[in-house]
Design a protein around this motif. Structure first.
Motif, PDB file in Angstrom:
ATOM      1  N   SER A 151       0.826  -1.201   0.000  1.00 18.84           N
ATOM      2  CA  SER A 151       0.000   0.000   0.000  1.00 18.84           C
ATOM      3  C   SER A 151       0.868   1.261   0.000  1.00 18.84           C
ATOM      4  O   SER A 151       1.643   1.499   0.934  1.00 18.84           O
ATOM      5  N   ALA A 152       0.715   2.031  -1.063  1.00 18.59           N
ATOM      6  CA  ALA A 152       1.393   3.324  -1.175  1.00 18.59           C
ATOM      7  C   ALA A 152       0.532   4.393  -0.510  1.00 18.59           C
ATOM      8  O   ALA A 152       0.191   5.418  -1.110  1.00 18.59           O
ATOM      9  N   ARG A 157       4.267   5.624   1.349  1.00 14.35           N
ATOM     10  CA  ARG A 157       5.115   6.477   0.496  1.00 14.35           C
ATOM     11  C   ARG A 157       6.245   7.104   1.294  1.00 14.35           C
ATOM     12  O   ARG A 157       7.367   7.261   0.789  1.00 14.35           O
ATOM     13  N   LEU A 171       9.961  -2.722  -3.729  1.00 12.85           N
ATOM     14  CA  LEU A 171       8.764  -3.063  -4.480  1.00 12.85           C
ATOM     15  C   LEU A 171       7.562  -2.429  -3.802  1.00 12.85           C
ATOM     16  O   LEU A 171       7.565  -2.207  -2.591  1.00 12.85           O
ATOM     17  N   VAL A 172       6.526  -2.146  -4.569  1.00 13.95           N
ATOM     18  CA  VAL A 172       5.303  -1.606  -3.981  1.00 13.95           C
ATOM     19  C   VAL A 172       4.102  -2.206  -4.701  1.00 13.95           C
ATOM     20  O   VAL A 172       4.129  -2.414  -5.919  1.00 13.95           O
ATOM     21  N   HIS A 173       3.072  -2.500  -3.917  1.00 14.15           N
ATOM     22  CA  HIS A 173       1.796  -2.916  -4.503  1.00 14.15           C
ATOM     23  C   HIS A 173       0.693  -2.036  -3.957  1.00 14.15           C
ATOM     24  O   HIS A 173       0.526  -1.907  -2.735  1.00 14.15           O
ATOM     25  N   ASP A 174      -0.039  -1.429  -4.873  1.00 20.27           N
ATOM     26  CA  ASP A 174      -1.232  -0.648  -4.513  1.00 20.27           C
ATOM     27  C   ASP A 174      -2.056  -0.482  -5.778  1.00 20.27           C
ATOM     28  O   ASP A 174      -1.617   0.193  -6.714  1.00 20.27           O
ATOM     29  N   ASP A 179       2.653   5.016 -10.626  1.00 16.38           N
ATOM     30  CA  ASP A 179       4.054   4.781 -10.295  1.00 16.38           C
ATOM     31  C   ASP A 179       4.446   5.573  -9.052  1.00 16.38           C
ATOM     32  O   ASP A 179       3.981   6.691  -8.823  1.00 16.38           O
ATOM     33  N   VAL A 180       5.321   4.973  -8.257  1.00 18.88           N
ATOM     34  CA  VAL A 180       5.845   5.614  -7.051  1.00 18.88           C
ATOM     35  C   VAL A 180       7.355   5.736  -7.212  1.00 18.88           C
ATOM     36  O   VAL A 180       8.046   4.736  -7.451  1.00 18.88           O
ATOM     37  N   GLU A 184       9.479  -0.238  -7.529  1.00 24.47           N
ATOM     38  CA  GLU A 184       8.958  -0.974  -8.676  1.00 24.47           C
ATOM     39  C   GLU A 184       7.548  -1.460  -8.357  1.00 24.47           C
ATOM     40  O   GLU A 184       7.343  -2.143  -7.345  1.00 24.47           O
ATOM     41  N   ARG A 185       6.596  -1.118  -9.200  1.00 23.78           N
ATOM     42  CA  ARG A 185       5.223  -1.581  -9.002  1.00 23.78           C
ATOM     43  C   ARG A 185       5.106  -3.044  -9.404  1.00 23.78           C
ATOM     44  O   ARG A 185       5.570  -3.443 -10.478  1.00 23.78           O
TER      45      ARG A 185
END
Length: 320
Positions: A151-152, A157, A171-174, A179-180, A184-185
């Motif tokens: 969660s971004a 964040r 890594l990020v998942h949301d 893009d954050v 890497e999404r």
């Protein structure tokens, strides 16, 4: 402009010191005392309500007795307990100190990510017990480890920004953000399968209850770490306890379900688990940051400049 405080007396004592009250009185006509219920007629002339932990719900009945109320400044994070649909229907402007509360949570998370990579707590315990030192451990270090952020959110964040200076893959998942920067999404399953550390920052919503499922926990790398500073119910706690109890995973839990586990719960005595008493969020002198943000928002609104951190009704389904 008439303003009033609405929260528990304990919250008011903890968050609002004399300097804060003085700063508020310089910009608004602040009523004496603290409201912890709305019986009687306490909101009749109030245009701005400064709320905190323990504020009663501002439902239709409360608002009917507050015909002049136009804005709410919350001195904590979530407003779900007291800002009702009736507030949004009235068009009341709302802000909170969630941005300020995100700071210590992100700091806690960064510290735990780096300490878990060094296995600092386990090694300290082993050192105390053995009084001997292993100078060449192979299973420690943070160089090029992969950290997954679930969660971004505002906190997620901020954690990513704190991680950027370190030699880590992020890594990020949301599904609700694009893009954050610095991360890497990836998909949810990939986040858990690839990460050495997964840090949970998902708000507890009907669709996120149990989101960190048995399957995702089972897919994590051996010796991976799950950090949860969000809400305990986001994680399948039984599945996590089985994985840590078997020595396959490690966990750092600032939140659990229930908030205080029963005394006999296996997580308490699991050597692969660190449980802290919901201390990641603002405590002690960090409450001053919440107060400072609230004063800044009151000052802006009183001057006609609007809130710097406004909350929107259409976003309430995505935040804590």
């Amino acid at each position: 402009m008439r303003a009033a405080l609405a929260m528990s007396r304990e919250a008011a004592h903890a968050v609002l010191d004399e300097d804060t009250l003085h700063a508020l009185r310089k910009v608004v006509d602040l009523a004496d005392g603290v409201l912890d219920d709305f019986t009687g007629d306490p909101l009749r002339d109030v245009e701005l309500l400064i709320t905190g932990w323990g504020c009663p719900p501002l439902d239709a009945a409360a608002l009917a007795a507050a015909p002049k109320l136009r804005a709410i400044v919350h001195t904590a994070g979530s407003v779900r307990a007291h800002v009702t649909d009736a507030c949004w229907d009235r068009g009341i402007e709302v802000t909170s100190a969630a941005a300020a509360n995100a700071v210590p949570v992100a700091e806690y998370t960064l510290a735990m990510i780096l300490l878990s990579g060094k296995r600092a707590l386990e090694r300290a315990r082993e050192y105390r017990e053995s009084r001997t030192r292993d100078d060449w451990p192979r299973d420690v270090g943070n160089y090029r480890r992969t950290v997954g952020i679930l969660s971004a959110s505002m906190i997620g964040r901020r954690v990513i920004s704190l991680l950027r200076p370190h030699d880590l893959r992020i890594l990020v998942h949301d599904p609700y953000v694009g893009d954050v920067e610095g991360a890497e999404r990836v998909g949810l399953a990939e986040l858990f399968a690839r990460s050495d550390v997964v840090s949970v920052h998902t708000p507890l919503l009907p669709e996120t209850r149990g989101l960190v499922s048995r399957g995702l926990i089972g897919s994590m790398r051996p010796d991976a770490v799950l950090i949860n500073t969000a809400r305990g119910a986001v994680v399948d706690q039984d599945a996590l306890a089985e994985a840590t109890g078997a020595g396959r995973l490690r966990a750092i839990l600032d939140v659990t379900e229930p908030e205080v586990l029963p005394p006999a719960h296996p997580l308490w005595d699991d050597p692969h688990v660190l449980i802290t008493p919901h201390l990641a969020g603002s405590q002690g002198n960090e409450l001053g940051r919440l107060a400072a943000l609230a004063v800044a928002e009151v000052t802006r609104w009183a001057a006609g400049d609007g809130f710097a951190h406004p909350l929107r009704r259409d976003r309430m389904g995505l935040i804590a």
